[in-house]
Scaffold this motif. Structure first.
Motif, PDB file in Angstrom:
ATOM      1  N   PHE A 323       0.844  -1.206   0.000  1.00 56.27           N
ATOM      2  CA  PHE A 323       0.000   0.000   0.000  1.00 56.27           C
ATOM      3  C   PHE A 323       0.874   1.249   0.000  1.00 56.27           C
ATOM      4  O   PHE A 323       1.966   1.250   0.550  1.00 56.27           O
ATOM      5  N   ASP A 324       0.377   2.313  -0.603  1.00 50.01           N
ATOM      6  CA  ASP A 324       1.107   3.587  -0.553  1.00 50.01           C
ATOM      7  C   ASP A 324       1.129   4.138   0.865  1.00 50.01           C
ATOM      8  O   ASP A 324       2.108   4.732   1.295  1.00 50.01           O
ATOM      9  N   TYR A 325      -0.003   3.946   1.567  1.00 46.43           N
ATOM     10  CA  TYR A 325      -0.077   4.433   2.946  1.00 46.43           C
ATOM     11  C   TYR A 325       0.018   3.238   3.882  1.00 46.43           C
ATOM     12  O   TYR A 325      -0.768   2.300   3.768  1.00 46.43           O
ATOM     13  N   PRO A 326       0.977   3.266   4.812  1.00 40.59           N
ATOM     14  CA  PRO A 326       1.102   2.141   5.731  1.00 40.59           C
ATOM     15  C   PRO A 326      -0.111   2.077   6.657  1.00 40.59           C
ATOM     16  O   PRO A 326      -0.777   3.078   6.899  1.00 40.59           O
ATOM     17  N   VAL A 327      -0.366   0.879   7.160  1.00 40.37           N
ATOM     18  CA  VAL A 327      -1.552   0.635   7.974  1.00 40.37           C
ATOM     19  C   VAL A 327      -1.158   0.272   9.396  1.00 40.37           C
ATOM     20  O   VAL A 327      -0.255  -0.539   9.597  1.00 40.37           O
ATOM     21  N   SER A 328      -1.793   0.896  10.362  1.00 36.85           N
ATOM     22  CA  SER A 328      -1.658   0.413  11.735  1.00 36.85           C
ATOM     23  C   SER A 328      -2.887   0.869  12.505  1.00 36.85           C
ATOM     24  O   SER A 328      -3.582   1.805  12.084  1.00 36.85           O
ATOM     25  N   TRP A 329      -3.144   0.207  13.628  1.00 34.43           N
ATOM     26  CA  TRP A 329      -4.354   0.512  14.395  1.00 34.43           C
ATOM     27  C   TRP A 329      -4.367   1.993  14.781  1.00 34.43           C
ATOM     28  O   TRP A 329      -3.374   2.489  15.333  1.00 34.43           O
TER      29      TRP A 329
END
Lengths: 462, 462
Positions: A323-329
């Protein structure tokens, strides 16, 4: 008898004497001494083929001069047609011309124009196949929305367009004023707003939700359906400064009820479009997006998966997708994440719920975990979020705490808080942007092409 | 099973186990060790009588403390009722309280409040009988409007709310702006409107008619139904700064067709109100205006008299009635004249048509006499004009002449004139203000009481 082109095209009309009225789409002259005229009156995508033969009194003087866009009244008998794609045709006994459309000057000639060009001719584009189909589909969806809620006992409520409550923080607002900007009244060097029409600054609404809650907390089940406004300087294919939104609000509903309502609502809209707008959808499927009908048929019947935000994050973190934008809670989901979930992971509609409280407005109900709120987004393939909603916070102390957290002044919301002070009830609702829905159902790429007269930065013509 | 109070009151529900949710209207305790609780949920004017007896676990701790406005969920069995005015009652097996309404603080106690006072509590007034009835009636009329046009093949079109066409001269307009009034950008000492959101001054629409004509001249039969605005400083019982208007427009219709459409439309609205809102109309008939139902029943069936303006003037000149405003050909009719015609002379609805050209806007079709235009007004007893409309001028040269007569700049109307340049057609339409209709049907004296949140000079609260 005056009948519509839609009805004249139906085999039941064969043998009838009929009068049709509309606009010439095409005319071609046969060598045999007659002309074919295709007439459209907006009642359906397809036009009626008219056979006008040389025995008509005005055949040479008028009929043979008809060009695209001319308006006519034609009387005659409806006959079975041998032509393909049409069951009937009209054998003209008279052709009356109301208005000519000079072929040199009339912009809508047979050649295809770009959608961009047609936006400059918003007063003529409804005369094209594409924009006629959009208008009929938009009408069908609006009717479906009203029917769905009316049949279910909801009351249609008109919340205010102009409001002095600059409350919601949902977006930039347009100011509404009767002050003369060239001669602003001043006190102590500042604008004297007490001389404005409403004696204070007033704005165009960004949502009818808060006022909708007033009526839900009195009369149970209500919906709004009207224009809303955003003054953001967004020049995208998905944003308008003025758009129509439908917002149901239901007393005693919790978030599960809200999800069930949203799913039923969307399915009804999709199946009404399929059953009532078949000819127009077929046009979109052929000319705009070849997956349109298949997507709708699937959505109208598939179950909407319900996934918590927390589960969604863990799926996105471990799926191996780049993803271009990283994911985290705790992060806001981007369009790429939403589309991964609905298109790749689940290949169908998904409802995400229970978002981090820090991401969401003060009015969403806080869960027992203290970390999340009862928000929900409905995601569909191709467009991502199509509905956003929540269960509302009905507990006075909790909502006051949330307002403090977000530095809001309770005095600005005295009436909203009163709903929690007197006979408060659990309640929930959501919002659907009409244009997003029309865009999704038609497959049209630009939202400016699914509203009659789009308002965007620098553009309020017509 | 969760059911509405409306359904629970129906004899078909007798014997059912039911859960109802709503708000307490009244509670009274019987000496026999039980309480009567009237619960309303907005689904009907009448509430459901609940019998809560002392065996309920929370009878002493909660049930006996319930006051007006508290919210409850009550389960139990629906029984036949011996009470007058009710077929059923609910014998409670459990009573759950969601929210209390402190009797000291809650403004809506049993005593009657004035309508003026209730306007300050617009967030609570939908909880009263009167405003609940208005909300249901308004919903019923809106539904009737949509159904009437949809069943007749009209397309619902959303004309723009924000417009840069300051065209119509129908009234004072609100300006819409994103400029910071405290720091207006200037060029050459004047406001630099090119820096505003739309790069020029923009306003709130006063009518969707001109844009509606665009769609009628492409797709045949259309209607708009949305908010419109007037910035006049009118503090009367008949004026709002923001109100909802329905405007049909039909290609190929002449003025006679237009009158027929208006008559059918009003009759449908009146008969739908009578058949679908009977309980609420009975309430208005008892508490607001004792002639309401009789008037509607009469209008729903009587023929609308069609009288030319010229005939009307001659009737008024010779009738011997004393008017405050003298009457002669060429004058604008006043409310007293209209009411004389519809109430005394014809004792029923009247359509006046063919008004002097000097009184009417440029877009109305000029008659062959050169002196009158194809305007029409529908007059009904008590309120006078309820609908205004016209056949539109479809002849390019004539409309250009009329614009010159009224000192209008054709360049401002380039797109409107294009409709007459390319495939022009006879067409006609009219406008009905929703609030005037609700006011007329309910008998409510002040228009501020038939819209959820009235906007008037100095007032945009909520």
């Amino acid at each position: 008898m005056r009948i519509s082109v839609h009805d004249a095209r139906h085999p039941d009309s064969i043998g009838k004497q009929a009068i049709i009225r509309g606009w010439v789409r095409t005319r071609r002259d046969s060598k045999g001494g007659f002309s074919f005229i295709e007439v459209n009156d907006g009642s359906s995508l397809g036009g009626l083929q008219v056979i006008a033969d040389a025995t008509l009194a005005n055949y040479e003087s008028e009929v043979k001069k008809l060009t695209t866009g001319s308006s006519v009244t034609i009387a005659g008998e409806i006959k079975p047609s041998g032509g393909k794609g049409q069951a009937t045709e009209l054998l003209a006994s008279s052709v009356e011309v109301h208005g000519w459309a000079d072929a040199e000057a009339y912009p809508l000639q047979k050649k295809q124009h770009s959608l961009e060009k047609l936006r400059e001719w918003a007063h003529l584009r409804p005369r094209t196949n594409t924009f006629g189909a959009v208008a009929r589909l938009r009408n069908c969806i609006s009717r479906s929305i009203h029917n769905f809620f009316q049949e279910d006992g909801f009351l249609y409520v008109n919340t205010p367009i102009i409001t002095a409550s600059d409350c919601e923080g949902a977006g930039a607002m347009f100011r509404v004023t009767t002050l003369d900007l060239e001669k602003l009244p001043k006190v102590d060097g500042k604008v004297d707003n007490s001389q404005d029409f409403f004696q204070k600054p007033a704005y165009l609404t960004v949502s009818g939700q808060l006022e909708g809650e007033i009526f839900a907390c009195a009369l149970g089940k209500i919906y709004t359906f009207g224009p809303t406004f955003r003054a953001e300087n967004s020049n995208t294919s998905r944003h308008l400064a003025e758009f129509w939104m439908v917002e149901p609000e239901v007393a005693f509903n919790d978030l599960d009820d809200n999800m069930t309502l949203a799913e039923r609502f969307l399915k009804r809209m999709f199946s009404d479009a399929l059953s009532q707008c078949g000819e127009d959808l077929k046009f979109f499927n052929e000319h705009v997006d070849t997956t349109t009908i298949a997507t709708l048929e699937k959505l109208a019947t598939s179950e909407f998966r319900r996934i918590s935000y927390t589960e969604a994050i863990s799926i996105l973190e471990t799926c191996g997708e780049k993803f271009d934008y990283p994911v985290s809670w705790g992060c806001d989901l981007q369009s790429e994440h939403e589309r991964y979930l609905t298109e790749k992971k689940f290949d169908g509609p998904v409802i995400l719920y229970d978002y981090p409280r820090s991401l969401k407005p003060f009015y969403m109900r806080v869960n027992d975990d203290g970390k999340t709120v009862r928000a929900m987004d409905v995601l569909v393939p191709k467009v991502g979020e199509i509905i956003g909603g929540s269960q509302r916070e009905e507990r006075l102390e909790v909502i006051e705490g949330r307002m403090a957290e977000q530095h809001l002044n309770p005095a600005d919301y005295w009436w909203y808080l009163d709903l929690r002070r007197f006979g408060t009830v659990p309640h929930a609702g959501f919002g659907l942007g009409l244009e997003r829905a029309v865009q999704f159902i038609s497959g049209m790429a630009n939202i400016r092409d699914v509203i009659p007269f789009p308002r965007t930065p620098g553009s309020a013509e017509f």
